[in-house]
Design an enzyme around this catalytic site. Structure first.
Site, mmCIF file in Angstrom:
data_model
loop_
_atom_site.group_PDB
_atom_site.id
_atom_site.type_symbol
_atom_site.label_atom_id
_atom_site.label_comp_id
_atom_site.label_asym_id
_atom_site.label_seq_id
_atom_site.Cartn_x
_atom_site.Cartn_y
_atom_site.Cartn_z
ATOM 1 C CG HIS A 88 -0.237 0.194 2.490
ATOM 2 N ND1 HIS A 88 0.328 -1.162 3.480
ATOM 3 C CD2 HIS A 88 -0.111 1.263 3.626
ATOM 4 C CE1 HIS A 88 0.688 -0.981 4.317
ATOM 5 N NE2 HIS A 88 0.712 0.632 4.378
ATOM 6 C CG HIS A 136 7.320 4.581 0.644
ATOM 7 N ND1 HIS A 136 7.416 5.460 1.275
ATOM 8 C CD2 HIS A 136 7.713 3.513 0.991
ATOM 9 C CE1 HIS A 136 7.257 5.485 2.492
ATOM 10 N NE2 HIS A 136 7.634 4.099 1.993
#
Length: 278
Positions: free
Chosen positions: A132, A220
């Site tokens: 995620h 990220h």
């Protein structure tokens, strides 16, 4: 001849007198026994061996955990060596907001190669259980705040539009406590739209006096992690690892993330918030 009859009640009492006498004696004896009964019961109770007493049900014992029990739940060996950022307390729910990334086959192949290369250099990393992109820090949410918290998120995120972002550059991250090091893939496109989502999430965090996101976030997707601060050693291998991303048979790998739904994980519950289509 005259026959004399004795009038003594001891010999010839009235009918039923003998039965009444027996009943009277029995009631006196029962009264005496009843007066002695509590003392006898107490004596027998004191003589019982403690081993014969019934134990308390487990449900009652679990209501009064001692320090040893609490220490057991904090044992890092039970969580792959991970250490909590904050102590677990009943009624406190670890909560964070994120965009999910469903891995594709090419991504999984690349990740296997990256972990194998790291292992050859003595760095054993654990693959993330799910992938995620974080839109918040992990905060502590009280149980009775869950409903108004998620309602606030729903209200703000319902005005945000769907978009896509991508990532292709590997980067090393370490948490604030320096207890875990991560290998991640940093976002290269879609940064402005991600900041819009963070502003909405931060507004809800502020309402509940919780920590907002980082001022200059590096968006990220975390790929894998290891225990401790291994930042320097992993950075030495970044160029070799990046070559695995860039020099693939099909061309450089590009992680594509379709941002159509924001999720909030609080404890064991997951809430989903769809973004606008247009």
């Amino acid at each position: 001849m005259l026959v004399g009859y004795s009038s003594s009640s001891e010999e010839d009492g009235e009918p039923g007198s003998e039965a009444r006498s027996r009943n009277s004696r029995r009631s006196v004896e029962e009264d005496e026994r009843s007066r002695d009964l509590p003392a006898k019961k107490k004596a027998r109770t004191e003589e019982l061996d403690p081993k014969t007493r019934l134990p308390l049900p487990g449900c009652l014992l679990s209501m009064f955990l001692d320090d040893d029990d609490e220490a057991l739940t904090e044992d890092s060996s039970l969580h792959g060596g991970r250490i909590r950022s904050f102590k677990h307390e009943r009624g406190n729910w670890a909560t964070y907001v994120y965009l999910p990334y469903p891995p594709e086959e090419e991504f999984e192949e690349l990740l296997e190669e990256l972990l194998s290369t790291l292992g050859a250099h003595g760095l054993i990393l654990t693959q993330q259980e799910e992938f995620h992109l974080s839109l918040s820090q992990t905060v502590v949410l009280r149980h009775h705040w869950i409903q108004p918290f998620t309602q606030s998120l729903q209200s703000g995120l319902s005005q945000c539009r769907r978009f896509a972002c991508s990532a292709a550059t590997l980067k090393v991250y370490c948490n604030a406590e320096r207890t875990r090091t991560f290998l991640g893939m940093e976002v290269s496109t879609g940064h402005a739209q991600l900041l819009d989502l963070v502003r909405v999430v931060d507004k809800t965090m502020t309402e509940f006096q919780l920590d907002t996101f980082y001022k200059e976030p590096s968006f990220h997707v975390s790929l894998a992690w290891c225990v401790g601060d291994q930042t320097e050693k992993m950075k030495e291998l970044l160029q070799e690892l990046q070559s695995l991303v860039d020099n693939r048979e099909e061309g450089p790998f590009l992680l594509r993330l379709d941002c159509v739904e924001v999720r909030c994980r609080t404890g064991n519950k997951t809430f989903r918030f769809s973004l606008k289509t247009s």
